[in-house]
Design an enzyme around this catalytic site. Structure first.
Site, mmCIF file in Angstrom:
data_model
loop_
_atom_site.group_PDB
_atom_site.id
_atom_site.type_symbol
_atom_site.label_atom_id
_atom_site.label_comp_id
_atom_site.label_asym_id
_atom_site.label_seq_id
_atom_site.Cartn_x
_atom_site.Cartn_y
_atom_site.Cartn_z
ATOM 1 N N SER A 1 0.838 -1.207 0.000
ATOM 2 C CA SER A 1 0.000 0.000 0.000
ATOM 3 C C SER A 1 0.870 1.252 0.000
ATOM 4 O O SER A 1 0.384 2.350 0.216
ATOM 5 C CB SER A 1 -0.931 0.011 1.213
ATOM 6 N N ASN B 1 -1.549 -2.354 12.964
ATOM 7 C CA ASN B 1 -3.009 -2.185 12.924
ATOM 8 C C ASN B 1 -3.465 -0.916 13.634
ATOM 9 O O ASN B 1 -4.309 -0.166 13.121
ATOM 10 C CB ASN B 1 -3.700 -3.406 13.526
ATOM 11 N N THR C 1 -39.597 26.254 -11.792
ATOM 12 C CA THR C 1 -39.899 24.907 -11.300
ATOM 13 C C THR C 1 -40.087 24.077 -12.562
ATOM 14 O O THR C 1 -40.587 24.589 -13.569
ATOM 15 C CB THR C 1 -41.173 24.857 -10.427
ATOM 16 N N HIS C 2 -39.642 22.844 -12.535
ATOM 17 C CA HIS C 2 -39.677 21.968 -13.723
ATOM 18 C C HIS C 2 -38.909 22.576 -14.890
ATOM 19 O O HIS C 2 -39.215 22.294 -16.052
ATOM 20 C CB HIS C 2 -41.119 21.675 -14.161
ATOM 21 N N SER D 1 -12.825 25.201 -29.099
ATOM 22 C CA SER D 1 -12.907 23.939 -29.828
ATOM 23 C C SER D 1 -11.761 23.892 -30.824
ATOM 24 O O SER D 1 -11.341 24.928 -31.345
ATOM 25 C CB SER D 1 -14.252 23.877 -30.551
ATOM 26 N N LYS E 1 -16.478 28.530 -30.724
ATOM 27 C CA LYS E 1 -16.891 27.901 -29.476
ATOM 28 C C LYS E 1 -16.223 28.472 -28.238
ATOM 29 O O LYS E 1 -15.047 28.794 -28.233
ATOM 30 C CB LYS E 1 -16.619 26.388 -29.517
ATOM 31 N N GLU F 1 -18.638 21.557 -16.540
ATOM 32 C CA GLU F 1 -19.005 20.191 -16.952
ATOM 33 C C GLU F 1 -18.155 19.155 -16.224
ATOM 34 O O GLU F 1 -18.655 18.124 -15.756
ATOM 35 C CB GLU F 1 -18.817 20.017 -18.463
ATOM 36 N N TYR G 1 -8.902 -6.504 12.624
ATOM 37 C CA TYR G 1 -8.249 -6.053 11.397
ATOM 38 C C TYR G 1 -8.322 -7.123 10.309
ATOM 39 O O TYR G 1 -8.144 -8.310 10.560
ATOM 40 C CB TYR G 1 -6.768 -5.694 11.651
ATOM 41 N N GLN H 1 -6.900 -2.250 3.952
ATOM 42 C CA GLN H 1 -5.871 -1.506 3.226
ATOM 43 C C GLN H 1 -6.463 -0.765 2.031
ATOM 44 O O GLN H 1 -5.916 0.225 1.561
ATOM 45 C CB GLN H 1 -4.777 -2.480 2.763
ATOM 46 N N LYS I 1 -7.910 3.563 1.809
ATOM 47 C CA LYS I 1 -7.203 4.844 1.873
ATOM 48 C C LYS I 1 -7.353 5.698 0.631
ATOM 49 O O LYS I 1 -7.474 6.913 0.709
ATOM 50 C CB LYS I 1 -5.724 4.575 2.123
HETATM 51 N N1 ARG Z 1 -0.496 -1.884 5.019
HETATM 52 C C1 ARG Z 1 -1.473 -2.179 5.996
HETATM 53 C C2 ARG Z 1 -2.721 -1.329 5.765
HETATM 54 O O1 ARG Z 1 -2.618 -0.357 5.103
HETATM 55 C C3 ARG Z 1 -0.967 -1.903 7.361
HETATM 56 C C4 ARG Z 1 -1.537 -2.792 8.417
HETATM 57 C C5 ARG Z 1 -1.119 -4.167 8.151
HETATM 58 N N2 ARG Z 1 -1.481 -5.052 9.196
HETATM 59 C C6 ARG Z 1 -1.469 -6.362 8.989
HETATM 60 N N3 ARG Z 1 -1.785 -7.102 10.000
HETATM 61 N N4 ARG Z 1 -1.165 -6.876 7.830
HETATM 62 O O2 ARG Z 1 -3.791 -1.623 6.216
#
Ligand code: ARG
Length: 469
Positions: free
Chosen positions: A22, A109, A154-155, A276, A282, A289, A316, A321, A324
């Protein structure tokens, strides 16, 4: 070798390593990771779990890494799964044994949960500031164009004349509600998971209240299993972003319509238009948009996270992962789109004459003509019928209500007198709407005052970036 080298005889192959990593998404929260680690080490020393000397070496080593990350000289190793490993490995390479003590009483974790919460707070803080700026723009545009009358719809059919400022302030209030939603997301993220370790807490005498204070969190999360597996606060953030994007998409849809030849209500600045490659004439509202279009990806971010979270057993799971990228994308998209919207609004030209011209069309005075009769004693439903017939008459004779003679009015109802003419002017029609929240000039002036007070209060309440101690 990975951090868990002891248990394993061989590592994963390069593709599997890359699949499981990650690091790319984590880079955005490298500084948050370091803040978390400094707080953890400081607490470990205070509790006598590591020596003050080791703590000092860790903190100064982390600060060096923080600088390298900030100036782009930090060397990432593709073999590191995530930012936690990248920082810890470099720290240990740089300072030796003390670096290897940093992870005492901690798991990735609780570490990743801490990083994400700090990151979510930082993103939300920026979003709240962007929200305040955008709302200020609506107030400015409403003030600058005070008195401009346009057809209200309206509409998408002409309904009644309204003040353009009133229309702008409707958006101000939408984004005011978004401020509340973003604040709720901020508060949801503002809780400390650090010290929960893998899922069960630890045997070390950690002081979770102390890291809570060091990291500027509101409180420590009371359940270690919830602490490492909760991502609700990211859903809150994405939901707030999704609703705010929906508001922007409504605004942008109107900008696209209003800048068309058919409407001609506004002219966008060249700085917010594109041409354009083939049609020399244009001038396209591309950025409106695109903002409208980006709403889709933010909705997608929200759906993706809801789906990732569905059915996850405690505590966990590696699925987490995946949590994010979406929130960061949603927040950054909204931040950019708010800035674009602000820019478009503050630089556009409002074509007041075209708006007023259009406000005359489409029988926008019809309600007021019916009200005229009702105020003379005719039941409103009857008045509605009489004016409906007048409109039909006008359509057949290709006239507007203001083109009718006094006799034509009187043939519809003897209650009409010459003063009916006064009730046909769009400006007067708007002005007469004096109810609280209505479009009349006085009501909108009062609304502007209320909007400014709300904005000032929200600006004063903006969360401050906590000084990490
Ligand atoms: N790279 C992991 C994440 O983003 C970190 C936590 C990993 N923990 C584990 N027990 N593999 O979630």
């Amino acid at each position: 070798m990975a951090l868990w080298g002891g248990r394993f005889e061989k590592g994963v192959d390069a593709f599997t390593q890359e699949f499981g990593a990650s690091l790319e998404d984590d880079k955005a929260m490298a500084q948050q990771d370091i803040r978390g680690s400094i707080a953890h080490a400081t607490m470990l020393a205070k509790q006598g779990i590591i020596s003050q000397e080791d703590c000092d070496a860790i903190v100064s080593g982390l600060k060096d890494i923080s600088e390298q990350i900030a100036d782009g000289t930090f060397e990432y190793d593709v073999n590191d799964e995530d930012i936690h490993m990248a920082v810890e490995k470099t720290l240990t390479n740089n300072i030796g044994k003390p670096g290897a003590r940093l992870h005492t009483g901690r798991s990735r974790n609780d570490q990743v949960a801490t990083d994400i919460r700090l990151y979510a707070k930082d993103l939300t803080r920026e979003l709240l500031e962007g929200n305040v700026e955008l709302r200020r723009t609506f107030i400015d545009v409403a003030e600058k164009n005070f008195g401009v009358v346009m057809p209200g719809y309206t509409h998408l059919q002409h309904a009644q004349p309204v003040l353009f400022s009133h229309h702008m302030l409707a958006y101000f209030w939408m984004f005011t509600r978004d401020y509340v939603r973003l604040t709720a997301a901020y508060e949801a993220a503002d809780a400390n998971p650090l010290g929960s370790a893998a899922l069960a807490g630890t045997t070390y005498p950690l002081d979770r209240a102390y890291t809570t204070e060091l990291l500027g969190f509101d409180h420590a999360i009371p359940n270690s299993m919830d602490a490492v597996s909760d991502r609700d606060y990211l859903l809150d953030l994405e939901y707030a972003c999704a609703v705010s994007m929906m508001h922007l998409s409504r605004l942008c849809e109107e900008i696209v319509l209003w800048s068309s030849t058919e409407f001609g209500f506004i002219t966008l600045s060249d700085s917010y238009s594109t041409g354009s490659s083939i049609m020399p004439q244009k001038k396209n509202p591309d950025f409106a948009e695109l903002t409208r279009g980006k709403t889709g990806r933010v909705y997608g971010d929200l759906m993706a996270l809801l789906t990732t979270m569905k059915s996850l057993p405690l505590a966990y799971n590696k699925d987490l992962q995946e949590c994010k990228e979406g929130p960061a994308d949603a927040a950054k998209t909204l931040l950019d789109c708010m800035a674009i919207a602000s820019g478009m609004l503050s630089t556009m030209t409002v074509n007041a004459d075209t708006m007023l011209d259009q406000a005359h069309k489409g029988f926008t005075a019809a309600t007021d003509v019916a009200d005229y009769l009702a105020k003379k004693g005719m039941p409103f439903r009857e008045a509605h019928e009489v004016v409906g017939k007048l409109v039909l008459y006008c359509e057949k004779h290709n006239k507007g209500l203001e083109d009718l003679t006094a006799d034509e009015f009187r043939s519809a109802s003897p209650l009409f007198e010459d003063d009916i003419a006064q009730d046909l002017d769009p400006e007067g029609i708007a002005r007469a709407r004096t109810t609280y929240g209505g479009t009349g000039h006085d009501a909108v002036r009062a609304q502007l005052k209320e909007a400014k007070a709300a904005l000032a209060a929200d600006e004063a309440a903006l969360p401050k970036a906590p000084e990490s101690k």
